[in-house]
Design a protein around this motif. Structure first.
Motif, short mmCIF file in Angstrom:
data_model
loop_
_atom_site.label_atom_id
_atom_site.label_comp_id
_atom_site.label_asym_id
_atom_site.label_seq_id
_atom_site.Cartn_x
_atom_site.Cartn_y
_atom_site.Cartn_z
N HIS A 124 -29.13 0.13 -27.44
CA HIS A 124 -28.26 -0.77 -26.81
C HIS A 124 -28.65 -1.82 -25.87
N ASN A 163 -30.70 -1.28 -21.72
CA ASN A 163 -30.08 -0.35 -20.72
C ASN A 163 -31.07 0.52 -20.10
N ALA A 212 -24.59 8.34 -14.43
CA ALA A 212 -24.00 6.93 -14.49
C ALA A 212 -24.36 6.44 -16.12
N HIS A 213 -25.26 7.19 -16.69
CA HIS A 213 -25.81 6.56 -17.67
C HIS A 213 -25.50 7.62 -18.88
N LYS A 264 -11.95 3.26 -2.26
CA LYS A 264 -13.25 2.80 -1.90
C LYS A 264 -14.02 4.05 -1.14
N ARG A 275 -15.57 8.38 -9.79
CA ARG A 275 -15.39 7.70 -10.57
C ARG A 275 -14.82 8.24 -11.70
N LEU A 276 -14.24 7.36 -12.80
CA LEU A 276 -13.86 7.87 -13.70
C LEU A 276 -14.95 7.77 -15.12
N GLY A 308 -16.96 7.70 -18.10
CA GLY A 308 -16.62 7.47 -19.57
C GLY A 308 -16.00 6.22 -19.61
N PHE A 309 -15.72 5.83 -18.19
CA PHE A 309 -15.01 4.25 -18.07
C PHE A 309 -16.12 3.18 -17.44
N HIS A 350 -18.74 -0.48 -17.66
CA HIS A 350 -20.01 -0.55 -18.38
C HIS A 350 -20.44 -1.83 -17.68
N ARG A 351 -21.78 -1.99 -17.43
CA ARG A 351 -22.36 -3.03 -16.93
C ARG A 351 -22.14 -4.32 -17.57
N ARG A 408 -18.11 0.78 -29.64
CA ARG A 408 -18.49 2.08 -30.27
C ARG A 408 -17.57 3.14 -29.85
N LYS A 418 -10.89 -5.30 -12.85
CA LYS A 418 -12.33 -5.10 -12.76
C LYS A 418 -12.74 -4.77 -14.26
N ASN A 435 -16.04 3.69 -22.36
CA ASN A 435 -17.18 3.33 -23.18
C ASN A 435 -17.33 4.63 -24.27
N ASP A 448 -19.00 7.12 -23.77
CA ASP A 448 -19.03 8.56 -23.59
C ASP A 448 -17.72 9.26 -23.20
N ARG A 499 -31.00 8.22 -29.37
CA ARG A 499 -31.48 6.93 -28.63
C ARG A 499 -33.09 6.94 -28.77
C1 SDX Z 1 -23.92 4.24 -20.64
O1 SDX Z 1 -26.31 0.14 -20.00
C2 SDX Z 1 -25.97 0.55 -21.15
O2 SDX Z 1 -26.01 0.09 -21.88
C3 SDX Z 1 -25.56 2.15 -21.15
C4 SDX Z 1 -25.05 2.83 -22.28
C5 SDX Z 1 -25.99 2.81 -23.62
O3 SDX Z 1 -25.61 3.09 -24.45
O4 SDX Z 1 -27.16 2.68 -23.19
O5 SDX Z 1 -23.66 2.04 -22.53
C6 SDX Z 1 -24.46 4.29 -22.12
O6 SDX Z 1 -24.64 4.57 -19.84
C7 SDX Z 1 -22.49 4.10 -20.73
C8 SDX Z 1 -22.03 4.10 -19.11
C9 SDX Z 1 -21.85 5.72 -18.65
N1 SDX Z 1 -21.32 5.82 -17.40
C10 SDX Z 1 -19.94 6.08 -16.86
O7 SDX Z 1 -19.23 6.32 -17.75
C11 SDX Z 1 -19.93 6.41 -15.58
C12 SDX Z 1 -18.99 5.69 -14.80
N2 SDX Z 1 -19.08 4.39 -14.84
C13 SDX Z 1 -19.72 3.69 -13.77
O8 SDX Z 1 -20.59 4.46 -12.89
C14 SDX Z 1 -19.94 2.09 -13.92
O9 SDX Z 1 -18.85 1.63 -14.55
C15 SDX Z 1 -21.00 2.04 -14.77
C16 SDX Z 1 -22.53 2.67 -14.04
C17 SDX Z 1 -21.31 2.43 -15.96
C18 SDX Z 1 -21.49 0.48 -14.50
O10 SDX Z 1 -21.88 0.22 -13.13
P1 SDX Z 1 -22.08 -1.34 -12.50
O11 SDX Z 1 -22.08 -2.29 -13.69
O12 SDX Z 1 -23.11 -1.35 -11.65
O13 SDX Z 1 -20.65 -1.76 -12.34
P2 SDX Z 1 -20.21 -1.69 -10.86
O14 SDX Z 1 -20.31 0.29 -10.22
O15 SDX Z 1 -20.62 -2.58 -9.82
O16 SDX Z 1 -18.40 -1.42 -11.03
C19 SDX Z 1 -17.94 -2.60 -10.61
C20 SDX Z 1 -16.55 -2.41 -9.93
C21 SDX Z 1 -17.13 -1.73 -8.69
O17 SDX Z 1 -15.96 -1.82 -8.01
P3 SDX Z 1 -16.16 -3.14 -6.82
O18 SDX Z 1 -17.39 -2.39 -5.96
O19 SDX Z 1 -16.45 -4.37 -7.21
O20 SDX Z 1 -15.03 -2.90 -5.78
O21 SDX Z 1 -15.87 -1.48 -10.74
C22 SDX Z 1 -15.80 0.01 -10.01
C23 SDX Z 1 -16.76 -0.03 -9.19
O22 SDX Z 1 -16.16 0.68 -7.85
N3 SDX Z 1 -15.89 0.78 -11.03
C24 SDX Z 1 -15.21 1.98 -11.47
C25 SDX Z 1 -15.88 2.63 -12.47
N4 SDX Z 1 -16.81 1.78 -13.04
C26 SDX Z 1 -16.84 0.92 -12.00
N5 SDX Z 1 -14.08 2.44 -10.72
C27 SDX Z 1 -13.67 3.69 -11.08
N6 SDX Z 1 -14.27 4.33 -12.24
C28 SDX Z 1 -15.24 3.83 -12.89
N7 SDX Z 1 -15.63 4.65 -13.94
#
Ligand code: SDX
Length: 431
Positions: free
Chosen positions: A232, A235, A266-267, A297, A302-303, A305-306, A308-309, A317, A359, A364, A366, A391
């Motif tokens: 991916h 990452n 987070a990953h 805030k 956080r949710l 599985g929801f 993505h960067r 996927r 947002k 995603n 997961d 992976r």
């Molecule tokens: C994987 O990078 C990859 O390619 C990873 C991956 C791979 O195949 O290798 O795709 C696999 O890791 C998928 C992601 C799995 N993680 C989760 O599902 C954990 C929940 N998701 C979050 O932790 C978050 O969305 C991330 C870590 C995935 C992304 O974080 P970012 O890019 O740093 O985004 P961010 O945290 O800055 O979020 C942007 C905004 C924020 O609000 P503000 O600060 O702008 O007000 O969205 C909000 C966040 O608070 N937000 C969420 C949220 N994810 C982001 N709010 C609620 N629930 C969430 N899940």
């Protein structure tokens, strides 16, 4: 045609600065700032690398706005639909889909590397039975450096390829051993007549007391799940493997570093966290309470599985994983799975909620994988192990590309220092 450039005017410096703009075959252009510090005495500042291209690569392309994922140009939907996992491994490693002969040779070579050194069995007995399987994977995969010295010389292309094959071939065996140790059952050896995913399911779920027949529908689903997790782009865990490899560390040590990074919630740890979250929600009528917490805030919740960067659209996927989830549940005759009901309702509500729309938070990979893996018989503690298993080919392909890049050098970022400026030592009597 003149080459595109980017101009930088810095206050207090008469001279402006010009940097070349590099164009890829698709996706965003990049500003080549390799000479920025030399030219301006300044660094860029980009914690979390939200706007930074760390390397040039030909392996995987993601368009986060369109929800597109290509491996060597082939859409993930087509690879998952038509091929098996070793075909995707070949594609990621060599850059082209294999011919029939190439595929048969690759399958044969991987299959005949699936056993691990018999002494590695002893590693497991050093762990507590209730150790998290990812802790075991970090230890045992790192220990491969102590067993396979004949494929740790990264300057030798032959040794690089042997190490790559060994990693791809042995990860299912080690992962299955981690599972068997966790549940207190004897290890099961690989069987060469089985396909990659079927072999893994057999090593996990067979017991010495009776014949274990692998369900072909579940084996096909497992192959598809591995394909979805194969690679991916840059990452966090892949970047960890590249950085570790840039110092010349051997591939087994680099993969162990990638496993450690993937473990975070987070990953790759999000698949385990997502299922635990569904359990915590417990019923459909409690979903609004958790949606509110996700938007608060002041609440770290956080949710899982929801979001993505990169994907600001549906993770391609996740759609295939959802379809696979339904296939596995129906094959197993699981009619109403309460966790699936909660997941589907949670997705429906989140995708219509202003906060998530604004947002651009979508499910995603997961989000549905946990329900599927649980239905296949895996405990939640094994979910990230399966992610690491799949992976490994992506980590190895990216590591190989980096090592073979003539421009490759050790990765060494700088910083914005805001700590104490120089001051003299004060004897303890005077503090
Ligand atoms: C994987 O990078 C990859 O390619 C990873 C991956 C791979 O195949 O290798 O795709 C696999 O890791 C998928 C992601 C799995 N993680 C989760 O599902 C954990 C929940 N998701 C979050 O932790 C978050 O969305 C991330 C870590 C995935 C992304 O974080 P970012 O890019 O740093 O985004 P961010 O945290 O800055 O979020 C942007 C905004 C924020 O609000 P503000 O600060 O702008 O007000 O969205 C909000 C966040 O608070 N937000 C969420 C949220 N994810 C982001 N709010 C609620 N629930 C969430 N899940």
């Amino acid at each position: 045609m003149t080459k595109p450039t980017a101009k930088l005017e810095i206050g207090g410096q008469e001279e402006g600065h010009e940097f070349e703009v590099l164009k890829g075959s698709v996706g965003p252009d990049v500003v080549n700032i390799t000479s920025l510090y030399k030219d301006t005495g300044m660094f860029t500042y980009d914690p979390g690398f939200t706007s930074t291209a760390s390397c040039e690569s030909k392996i995987t392309y993601i368009d986060g706005d369109e929800g597109i994922l290509l491996h060597r140009g082939y859409p993930i939907e087509q690879l998952a639909e038509h091929g098996d996992f070793l075909e995707t491994c070949y594609l990621l490693l060599y850059g082209e889909l294999p011919t029939k002969a190439q595929k048969e040779d690759f399958d044969y070579r991987v299959t005949h590397h699936t056993m691990v050194h018999e002494q590695m069995n002893r590693f497991f007995t050093g762990f507590r039975r209730d150790a998290h399987p990812m802790a075991v994977m970090c230890g045992v995969v790192g220990a491969m450096s102590a067993f396979y010295h004949d494929s740790t010389d990264i300057s030798d292309p032959h040794q690089r390829m042997v190490a790559s094959l060994r990693m791809i071939a042995k990860m299912p065996t080690i992962a299955a051993m981690a599972y068997k140790y966790h549940v207190g059952q004897p290890f099961v050896y690989p069987k060469n007549e089985l396909g990659y995913a079927a072999n893994f399911l057999h090593m996990c779920f067979a017991v010495p007391c009776e014949e274990y027949k692998v369900n072909p529908v579940l084996a096909r689903a497992m192959e598809r799940i591995f394909i979805l997790h194969a690679d991916h782009e840059q990452n966090a865990s892949t970047s960890t493997v590249r950085l570790a490899g840039s110092s010349g560390a051997n591939p087994f040590a680099c993969i162990a570093a990638g496993i450690a990074c993937l473990w975070g919630p987070a990953h790759g740890g999000a698949n385990e966290a997502a299922l635990n979250m569904l359990d915590e929600i417990g019923s459909v009528d409690r979903i609004p309470e958790f949606i509110d917490r996700a938007k608060d805030k002041n609440d770290p919740f956080r949710l899982m599985g929801f979001g993505h960067r990169v994907y600001k659209n549906y993770d391609p996927r996740a759609k295939i994983m959802q379809k696979t989830c339904h296939e596995v549940l129906s094959e197993l005759g699981i009619k109403d799975d309460p966790q699936l009901d909660i997941a589907m309702e949670l997705e429906r509500i989140a995708l219509t909620d202003e906060y998530f729309i604004e947002k651009k938070l979508y499910p995603n990979i997961d989000f549905y994988s946990g329900i599927t893996l649980k239905a296949l018989g895996f405990p939640t503690t094994m979910f990230t192990v399966l992610f690491a298993l799949a992976r490994t080919v992506g980590w190895i392909a990216q590591w190989k590309e980096m090592i073979e890049d003539p421009k490759q050098k050790i990765g060494r970022p700088r910083q914005l220092y805001t700590g104490a400026t120089q001051r003299d030592y004060v004897p303890i009597a005077k503090r």
